[in-house]
Design a protein around this motif. Sequence first.
Motif, PDB file in Angstrom:
ATOM      1  N   HIS A 112      46.242  43.651  44.579  1.00  0.00           N
ATOM      2  CA  HIS A 112      45.617  42.438  45.077  1.00  0.00           C
ATOM      3  C   HIS A 112      46.628  41.299  45.132  1.00  0.00           C
ATOM      4  O   HIS A 112      47.720  41.375  44.572  1.00  0.00           O
ATOM      5  CB  HIS A 112      44.435  42.059  44.179  1.00  0.00           C
ATOM      6  N   ALA A 113      46.240  40.224  45.787  1.00  0.00           N
ATOM      7  CA  ALA A 113      47.134  39.080  45.966  1.00  0.00           C
ATOM      8  C   ALA A 113      47.484  38.446  44.629  1.00  0.00           C
ATOM      9  O   ALA A 113      46.759  38.585  43.630  1.00  0.00           O
ATOM     10  CB  ALA A 113      46.467  38.037  46.868  1.00  0.00           C
ATOM     11  N   ALA A 114      48.613  37.748  44.613  1.00  0.00           N
ATOM     12  CA  ALA A 114      48.975  36.970  43.436  1.00  0.00           C
ATOM     13  C   ALA A 114      47.837  35.994  43.130  1.00  0.00           C
ATOM     14  O   ALA A 114      47.149  35.510  44.026  1.00  0.00           O
ATOM     15  CB  ALA A 114      50.270  36.214  43.696  1.00  0.00           C
ATOM     16  N   SER A 174      47.109  41.212  37.883  1.00  0.00           N
ATOM     17  CA  SER A 174      47.819  41.177  36.600  1.00  0.00           C
ATOM     18  C   SER A 174      47.275  42.228  35.646  1.00  0.00           C
ATOM     19  O   SER A 174      48.032  42.850  34.889  1.00  0.00           O
ATOM     20  CB  SER A 174      47.705  39.782  35.975  1.00  0.00           C
ATOM     21  N   LEU A 175      45.961  42.478  35.688  1.00  0.00           N
ATOM     22  CA  LEU A 175      45.365  43.495  34.825  1.00  0.00           C
ATOM     23  C   LEU A 175      45.915  44.877  35.161  1.00  0.00           C
ATOM     24  O   LEU A 175      46.234  45.672  34.258  1.00  0.00           O
ATOM     25  CB  LEU A 175      43.845  43.484  34.988  1.00  0.00           C
ATOM     26  N   MET A 176      46.038  45.195  36.433  1.00  0.00           N
ATOM     27  CA  MET A 176      46.584  46.477  36.858  1.00  0.00           C
ATOM     28  C   MET A 176      47.991  46.696  36.315  1.00  0.00           C
ATOM     29  O   MET A 176      48.288  47.699  35.661  1.00  0.00           O
ATOM     30  CB  MET A 176      46.624  46.562  38.392  1.00  0.00           C
ATOM     31  N   LEU A 198      42.423  48.978  41.476  1.00  0.00           N
ATOM     32  CA  LEU A 198      41.404  48.595  40.512  1.00  0.00           C
ATOM     33  C   LEU A 198      40.382  47.740  41.249  1.00  0.00           C
ATOM     34  O   LEU A 198      40.736  46.783  41.939  1.00  0.00           O
ATOM     35  CB  LEU A 198      42.053  47.786  39.379  1.00  0.00           C
ATOM     36  N   MET A 199      39.088  48.084  41.113  1.00  0.00           N
ATOM     37  CA  MET A 199      38.042  47.300  41.764  1.00  0.00           C
ATOM     38  C   MET A 199      36.761  47.387  40.963  1.00  0.00           C
ATOM     39  O   MET A 199      36.627  48.226  40.062  1.00  0.00           O
ATOM     40  CB  MET A 199      37.799  47.781  43.198  1.00  0.00           C
ATOM     41  N   ASP A 200      35.805  46.502  41.289  1.00  0.00           N
ATOM     42  CA  ASP A 200      34.498  46.551  40.642  1.00  0.00           C
ATOM     43  C   ASP A 200      33.846  47.900  40.898  1.00  0.00           C
ATOM     44  O   ASP A 200      33.850  48.395  42.035  1.00  0.00           O
ATOM     45  CB  ASP A 200      33.580  45.451  41.194  1.00  0.00           C
ATOM     46  N   ARG A 201      33.266  48.476  39.867  1.00  0.00           N
ATOM     47  CA  ARG A 201      32.598  49.776  40.011  1.00  0.00           C
ATOM     48  C   ARG A 201      31.557  49.733  41.129  1.00  0.00           C
ATOM     49  O   ARG A 201      31.420  50.676  41.906  1.00  0.00           O
ATOM     50  CB  ARG A 201      31.936  50.160  38.682  1.00  0.00           C
ATOM     51  N   ALA A 202      30.826  48.624  41.230  1.00  0.00           N
ATOM     52  CA  ALA A 202      29.761  48.515  42.235  1.00  0.00           C
ATOM     53  C   ALA A 202      30.294  48.463  43.655  1.00  0.00           C
ATOM     54  O   ALA A 202      29.536  48.651  44.606  1.00  0.00           O
ATOM     55  CB  ALA A 202      28.908  47.285  41.954  1.00  0.00           C
ATOM     56  N   LYS A 203      31.602  48.198  43.828  1.00  0.00           N
ATOM     57  CA  LYS A 203      32.197  48.102  45.152  1.00  0.00           C
ATOM     58  C   LYS A 203      32.737  49.440  45.656  1.00  0.00           C
ATOM     59  O   LYS A 203      33.211  49.537  46.794  1.00  0.00           O
ATOM     60  CB  LYS A 203      33.345  47.084  45.137  1.00  0.00           C
ATOM     61  N   GLN A 211      41.579  52.288  30.510  1.00  0.00           N
ATOM     62  CA  GLN A 211      40.295  51.651  30.777  1.00  0.00           C
ATOM     63  C   GLN A 211      40.482  50.144  30.921  1.00  0.00           C
ATOM     64  O   GLN A 211      41.188  49.513  30.141  1.00  0.00           O
ATOM     65  CB  GLN A 211      39.308  51.946  29.651  1.00  0.00           C
ATOM     66  N   ALA A 212      39.841  49.556  31.916  1.00  0.00           N
ATOM     67  CA  ALA A 212      39.981  48.121  32.174  1.00  0.00           C
ATOM     68  C   ALA A 212      38.900  47.338  31.446  1.00  0.00           C
ATOM     69  O   ALA A 212      37.776  47.808  31.285  1.00  0.00           O
ATOM     70  CB  ALA A 212      39.898  47.851  33.679  1.00  0.00           C
TER      71      ALA A 212
END
Length: 283
Positions: free
Chosen positions: A187-189, A195-197, A232-237, A250-251
């Motif tokens: 994802h973008a800065a 940063s989490l990834m 990495l993305m929201d599970r719902a997405k 795990q995030a």
Amino acid sequence: MNAVLDIELIRTFHAVARSGRFKAAAEQLHKSPAAISVHIQRLETVAGGRLFDRDNQSVALTVLGKRLLRSTSELLSTHDRVLAELQGPRLVGRIRLGIPDEYAAHVIRDILPIFAAAWPNVVLEVKTAPSYTLREQVQAGKLHGAVLTLPLGQREGAQVLVATTPVWVAAASRPQAAKGIIPLAIHAADCPYRSLMLESLKAAGYSWRVVLDSPSSQAIRACVESGLAITLMDRAKMSSLMRIVEELPQAAEHEVMFLRSAQAQHDEALELLAQAIHQHFRL
């Protein structure tokens, strides 16, 4: 006497369903957790069964709860629209609103038209940007308010819309996670997921290469679904063309929230927009 659906109970039910927690719903609606519990109990009496399965951490909709959520979404929207029409389009103003790219389509398509129809004299100006950028602009007064995704513990006075769990995803057709160097779509800065990834992979000793660096959630989704990279993305997405990569770290859970600028804390138009976003936001 025939049973009656109390709109306040329905609003409480939707707040709990969105946030996944009684405490978060209480904060959103400015009620005590005990009052939220009483509202749900009263609605369960009318509905004839349990609406949520509960544990110490969160709640999940039962089959009956899911059916009630679907059948009352339009009811809640209609109630608020009719109420706004009865009150008349007296409200005037201008709102500068920020939205992260991954939620922009939903907010712009499903929520803002409802608000604009009810309050036609309020001018909306919308900006999309990563969450940390939007937070800075709200704090600087450049935006009146913004939808943000932030890690737990960074609420800073914002109102929670829903809790979300980020997960690592790859193309469903991909049999295993990559061994060795991991291809990433990042994802973008200023996006918290970026940063989490990188930090979680570094801490776990993984190596990676960047296949795609983009502010566009659609571009990242296409890169993953085509099998070129993981992200990495929201599970719902997640789409049907993706699968969760269990092998990677795990995030931590995040929250989607609405933050107002200090200058607009008591702005009536922004308060009504915040209410509309709270009522209709979904992952």
